[in-house]
Design an enzyme around this catalytic site. Structure first.
Site, short mmCIF file in Angstrom:
data_model
loop_
_atom_site.label_atom_id
_atom_site.label_comp_id
_atom_site.label_asym_id
_atom_site.label_seq_id
_atom_site.Cartn_x
_atom_site.Cartn_y
_atom_site.Cartn_z
N LYS A 49 14.82 57.30 78.41
CA LYS A 49 14.15 57.27 77.49
C LYS A 49 14.96 58.15 75.65
O LYS A 49 16.07 58.19 75.71
CB LYS A 49 13.58 58.67 78.20
CG LYS A 49 12.66 58.91 78.27
CD LYS A 49 11.58 57.79 79.02
CE LYS A 49 10.47 57.06 79.56
NZ LYS A 49 10.09 57.43 81.38
C1 LIG Z 1 9.58 57.43 82.37
C2 LIG Z 1 8.32 57.89 82.73
C3 LIG Z 1 7.65 58.45 83.74
C4 LIG Z 1 8.43 59.23 84.40
O1 LIG Z 1 9.67 60.21 84.24
P1 LIG Z 1 10.83 59.99 85.06
O2 LIG Z 1 11.58 61.61 84.59
O3 LIG Z 1 11.08 59.57 85.64
O4 LIG Z 1 10.15 60.81 86.00
C5 LIG Z 1 6.60 58.47 83.63
N1 LIG Z 1 5.53 58.10 83.15
C6 LIG Z 1 5.42 57.08 81.85
C7 LIG Z 1 5.49 56.30 80.63
C8 LIG Z 1 7.15 56.65 81.79
O5 LIG Z 1 7.64 55.85 81.09
#
Ligand SMILES: *Cc1c(COP(=O)(O)O)cnc(C)c1O
Length: 394
Positions: free
Chosen positions: A196
């Site tokens: 991210k």
């Molecule tokens: C990556 C992601 C999540 C989950 O994030 P984590 O921190 O890995 O739990 C939730 N929603 C979307 C749209 C994502 O891309």
């Protein structure tokens, strides 16, 4: 080593990975500082990271948790809805976001999307609400970092902002009307997963304007214990704690928070880079027959993902393009496999069809997009795409 091996080695060296988190020496320093402090789990560093994020998004409360998935579950639990309440969610999302609804004891209702944005519209939201005979809450996903039209979606859902939880896993740094996302709904949930735009590895944050929701979230993230239960291990802290409600084990560690704080000092510069790389893709991939570029809001895109769509007439379709790019040394991904395409989630459809998501899924390719990619990276990826598509779709 013969020539063929040599060639493969060169291609590997020049390979462009789909994602590549930036980790500088300041991150290593921050880790050493925390490791030497003797405090590894939730502690003072988490408090500072929460304050840093609250200051960044200009929202009074930020609650650090172990993931965005946990933030979503905690945010939904804190709405205090009766078990089995209906929660609208885009089908074009990550599976964890739907598990979070189920784990909160609620019922996901899948909403179709507009293939141009990857997000629900007021109309598709209204259609899902009608199918379910009503809606009690909605998770709004800011797909790819493109700020969702929260007001319109809430209206389509027939819900007040206090019944909306935002999935902003892609959207730290995204803006609505010039303001950073984080305080538009009951709770906004961010992700610090490795790929991210603020990479820690694992981690999440819930932000809210509501002090009661914030203190409930602090309890729910740690076994339902009273807000400051973690302090019992600090020097002078007592041994007594009280469990006030059901809760998760979803606290963030001081080590992760220290990484997050170091990463935050680069965030503004990284976002500028992402924005300029996205514009470079726009320019280099313009006017290719059979290819569509991401929708652009007037302003405020966080550019976590750059998702192109290739027409099905490309030989082998989307998979054909991903395979051809991989041969050229460019790794891509797909966001997302629609929720209703997963065997486990299929029953959620209850016989309905979500044709917008079905069509979009056949066409989407997420291109590499991260600060370290640089303009040279964008040039190489764009040249590969232009060459593959021009050669195939004439
Ligand atoms: C990556 C992601 C999540 C989950 O994030 P984590 O921190 O890995 O739990 C939730 N929603 C979307 C749209 C994502 O891309």
């Amino acid at each position: 080593m013969d020539r063929a091996d040599q060639g493969a080695g060169d291609a590997d060296l020049r390979r462009i990975p789909f994602a590549k988190p930036d980790v500088g020496p300041d991150v290593l320093d921050a880790c050493r500082r925390v490791l030497e402090s003797g405090w590894l789990t939730t502690g003072p560093e988490v408090g500072r990271f929460e304050q840093d994020v609250a200051d960044l998004v200009q929202v009074p409360h930020a609650v650090a948790v172990s993931s965005c998935t946990a933030a979503l579950e905690i945010g939904l639990r804190c709405l205090r809805l009766p078990p089995g309440s209906r929660v609208l969610t885009s089908t074009m999302t990550f599976s964890g976001a739907v598990h979070a609804i189920i784990h909160a004891g609620l019922r996901p209702v899948l909403v179709d999307i507009d293939p141009a944005t990857g997000m629900p519209t007021a109309e598709t939201t209204w259609a899902a609400r009608r199918r379910a005979g009503g809606a009690d809450a909605m998770v709004v996903t800011h797909y790819a970092g493109h700020p969702a039209a929260i007001g319109e979606l809430a209206q389509g859902a027939g819900l007040p902002p206090s019944r909306i939880v935002e999935d902003a896993a892609h959207a730290l740094g995204a803006r609505i009307d010039g303001r950073l996302l984080g305080g538009e709904s009951a709770a906004t949930c961010f992700s610090f997963y490795a790929t991210k735009n603020l990479p820690i590895g694992e981690g999440g944050m819930l932000t809210t304007n509501d002090p009661e929701l914030a203190s409930a979230a602090r309890r729910v993230r740690l076994h339902g214990m009273s807000d400051d239960a973690w302090k019992r291990y600090l020097p002078g802290g007592g041994w007594r704690y009280e469990v006030a409600e059901d809760g998760l084990k979803a606290n963030l560690t001081d080590l992760a928070a220290a990484i997050g704080r170091a990463q935050l000092s680069h965030f503004a510069a990284w976002q500028e880079l992402r924005t300029s790389l996205a514009s470079a893709y726009d320019a280099r991939l313009a006017n290719i027959d059979g290819l569509s570029l991401p929708a652009r809001p007037a302003a405020g895109h966080a550019w976590h993902l750059y998702v192109i769509r290739v027409e099905e007439r490309f030989p082998g379709g989307r998979d054909g393009l991903i395979g051809a790019l991989a041969e050229g040394g460019v790794d891509c991904s797909v966001h997302f496999i629609p929720i209703h395409h997963h065997r486990y989630f299929r029953p959620l459809l209850e016989g309905a069809r979500l044709p917008g998501a079905d069509r979009m899924f056949r066409q989407i390719v997420s291109l590499p997009l991260y600060p370290a990619l640089g303009l040279e990276g964008v040039d190489r990826v764009s040249q590969e795409i232009r060459a593959r598509i021009n050669g195939a779709l004439r």
